[in-house]
Design a protein around this motif. Structure first.
Motif, PDB file in Angstrom:
ATOM      1  N   PRO A  19       0.798  -1.229   0.000  1.00  0.00           N
ATOM      2  CA  PRO A  19       0.000   0.000   0.000  1.00  0.00           C
ATOM      3  C   PRO A  19       0.830   1.278   0.000  1.00  0.00           C
ATOM      4  O   PRO A  19       0.440   2.280  -0.599  1.00  0.00           O
ATOM      5  N   LEU A  20       1.981   1.264   0.682  1.00  0.00           N
ATOM      6  CA  LEU A  20       2.788   2.476   0.736  1.00  0.00           C
ATOM      7  C   LEU A  20       3.351   2.842  -0.635  1.00  0.00           C
ATOM      8  O   LEU A  20       3.639   4.018  -0.899  1.00  0.00           O
ATOM      9  N   LEU A  21       3.513   1.857  -1.494  1.00  0.00           N
ATOM     10  CA  LEU A  21       3.961   2.149  -2.862  1.00  0.00           C
ATOM     11  C   LEU A  21       2.890   2.872  -3.657  1.00  0.00           C
ATOM     12  O   LEU A  21       3.180   3.561  -4.630  1.00  0.00           O
ATOM     13  N   ALA A  22       1.635   2.721  -3.240  1.00  0.00           N
ATOM     14  CA  ALA A  22       0.525   3.313  -3.979  1.00  0.00           C
ATOM     15  C   ALA A  22       0.601   4.827  -4.003  1.00  0.00           C
ATOM     16  O   ALA A  22       0.166   5.467  -4.970  1.00  0.00           O
ATOM     17  N   ALA A  23       1.134   5.428  -2.914  1.00  0.00           N
ATOM     18  CA  ALA A  23       1.227   6.882  -2.868  1.00  0.00           C
ATOM     19  C   ALA A  23       2.094   7.416  -3.996  1.00  0.00           C
ATOM     20  O   ALA A  23       1.882   8.539  -4.481  1.00  0.00           O
ATOM     21  N   ALA A  24       3.091   6.633  -4.426  1.00  0.00           N
ATOM     22  CA  ALA A  24       3.953   7.048  -5.539  1.00  0.00           C
ATOM     23  C   ALA A  24       3.419   6.556  -6.869  1.00  0.00           C
ATOM     24  O   ALA A  24       3.412   7.295  -7.861  1.00  0.00           O
ATOM     25  N   VAL A  25       2.950   5.318  -6.911  1.00  0.00           N
ATOM     26  CA  VAL A  25       2.484   4.733  -8.165  1.00  0.00           C
ATOM     27  C   VAL A  25       1.276   5.488  -8.710  1.00  0.00           C
ATOM     28  O   VAL A  25       1.169   5.718  -9.922  1.00  0.00           O
ATOM     29  N   GLY A  26       0.369   5.918  -7.817  1.00  0.00           N
ATOM     30  CA  GLY A  26      -0.826   6.627  -8.255  1.00  0.00           C
ATOM     31  C   GLY A  26      -0.519   7.877  -9.062  1.00  0.00           C
ATOM     32  O   GLY A  26      -0.937   7.999 -10.219  1.00  0.00           O
TER      33      GLY A  26
END
Length: 501
Positions: free
Chosen positions: A196-203
């Motif tokens: 989930p923490l990768l989502a902040a960048a991937v989004g």
């Protein structure tokens, strides 16, 4: 079976220390009455019960944890993916600046209110049915966002999608508390947070490239495709983990097989002869009662909420920093969000290991939930250093790499501080973790919704340097005394507040 699973199977199945921990009450709550004292009390067998989620094989535990993690990834990514395309969407729908900001942040507003209902319902109907229902609800309204014909439909659908997405914020802490023991809390949180923490960048990265190369609607269509795949996977791999519900089903089975209605569980005895409406009313009001009457929840919510608000200030203004201050393209500006995620991911992995190490070191002294708190203090110092470094390097337009380092340090410290606070709430409220997390999430999401509304004006008036210094000063006045108060008085507060559950 992977080496990680093999190692955990050995530890959970044969380590005498773990078996002893299974026999004695932990710091997370009062011990259950001995099963032998009442032959009709339905409880998990000790020291091992195959139906007890905390005794599940490690592979099964990691499967449930990974499903939660992947579900959280998509829902968090949807919250930020449209940020780079706000200008394009505003032009197409003739939106003013307030309406444009609302279309992004109303998703967060929904995640404030959703857990207040979803968390308590999972304590009645279980984690499994709530996860599946929220998955379908989120999918439907995310698809509507992709086909929105006007700004009204887009904003309304974003709110309803956020309501469904909010289930993960309440369920994650509850499920992790269901299946992992306190001495495994750090590692399980670290693994859960990794994706989930990768989502902040991937989004924003995906959103930036889509905004430049195709229609913004593909942001919602692509995440809906992913969500449909997650629904399929979760349906076959996510098992019910709520111990109280598993025991209630066992008691119902015993009453039916034996014809003896004297079999009961502790949760059934607590409900007494209350009607279904009375049980629902008491359960649904629990997060609000926790937030009103429990200083532990009030303090932890304010502490974590302030950090969450700072995170969304960064997420909502970061792209604009690179496009306006540094003259970079939308696609390139999105790549800088990698620094945000790397800081959080690094902290989640280091913090998880550190939390378990510190907890096990205190095992001989019967650690309490308050033993999680000391890790907050060095973490907050790290986040303040990063906040000031980010502000002044951005102010003077220092090389982009130095600005990204400041953001990395800031997010590293914030995430490192957030993990022990989450573990503390899970440890302190083992029977009502989802309600406790829902109460905490209400404040977190509300501040995340409000903080970005004033951030652009503040940065424009004061600049990045002084604005971040003011934020750091405000953080010091909140972040230092509140954890100290919990550390000193938390045990007494927990003992006094049990009647308001």
């Amino acid at each position: 079976m992977t080496s990680r699973e093999t190692h955990d199977e050995i530890v959970l199945a044969s380590d005498p220390v773990d078996l002893e921990l299974a026999k004695v009450p932990t710091a997370t709550g009062p011990p259950s009455p001995p099963k032998d004292s009442d032959p009709f009390l339905v409880a998990f067998d000790q020291p091992y019960d195959a139906e007890n989620p905390q005794d599940w094989p490690a592979g099964r535990k990691w499967m449930v944890t990974d499903v939660l993690s992947a579900t959280g990834f998509n829902r968090i990514m949807v919250s930020t993916i449209m940020a780079p395309a706000l200008t394009t969407i505003a032009q197409e729908f003739n939106m003013n600046s307030t309406e444009s900001a609302m279309s992004l942040s109303i998703y967060l507003l929904a995640t404030a209110f959703g857990p207040l209902f979803i968390g308590p319902l999972s304590e009645i109907y279980g984690r499994q049915v709530i996860l599946h229902t929220s998955n379908v609800w989120f999918l439907i309204w995310n698809i509507v966002c992709g086909f929105a014909p006007n700004k009204g439909v887009l904003i309304a659908a974003r709110f309803l999608a956020g309501f469904g997405a909010s289930a993960i914020y309440a369920l994650a802490g509850g499920v992790l508390g269901d299946i992992w023991r306190p001495e495994q809390r750090g590692r399980s949180l670290g693994v859960y947070l990794l994706i989930p923490l990768l989502a902040a960048a991937v989004g924003p990265i995906i959103g930036g490239f889509m905004a430049a190369r195709t229609t913004w609607r593909w942001m919602f269509w692509s995440t809906s495709i992913f969500q449909a795949a997650m629904i399929f996977v979760a349906f076959f791999s996510f098992d019910e983990s709520f111990g109280a519900l598993i025991l209630r089903r066992r008691a119902q089975r015993l009453r039916k097989e034996t014809g003896d209605n004297r079999y009961y569980t502790l949760s059934e005895r607590q409900d007494g002869n209350r009607s279904t409406i009375a049980v629902l009313s008491r359960t649904l009001s629990r997060p609000v009662r926790l937030l009103i009457f429990h200083p532990i929840i009030q303090i932890s919510a304010l502490q974590s909420g302030f950090g969450y608000g700072l995170l969304y200030i960064v997420l909502s203004t970061f792209s604009e920093l690179w496009t306006k201050q540094y003259g970079q393209s939308v696609e390139i500006s999105g790549l800088h969000y990698i620094a945000c995620s790397l800081g959080e991911v690094a902290a989640s992995q280091i913090g998880g290991t550190l939390m378990d190490y510190l907890y096990k070191r205190q095992s001989a002294r019967s650690p309490t939930p308050e033993s999680r708190i000391p890790l907050l203090f060095p973490s907050m110092i790290i986040s303040w250093i990063g906040l000031v470094l980010y502000g002044w390097t951005a102010e003077y337009r220092v090389h982009w790499f130095v600005v990204d380092v400041g953001v990395f340090v800031m997010l590293f410290g914030m995430q490192l501080a957030g993990m022990p606070m989450t573990a503390y709430v899970i440890d302190a409220y083992p029977e009502h973790t989802t309600s406790a997390m829902a109460a905490q999430q209400f404040v977190r999401s509300l501040l995340a919704f409000l903080f970005p509304l004033f951030a652009p004006s503040m940065y424009q008036a004061l600049g990045y340097g002084w604005s971040n210094c003011i934020i750091a000063l405000g953080s010091i006045t909140i972040a230092v005394p509140l954890p100290l108060f919990i550390w000193k008085y938390g045990a007494k507060l927990r003992a006094k507040a049990s009647s308001t559950y």
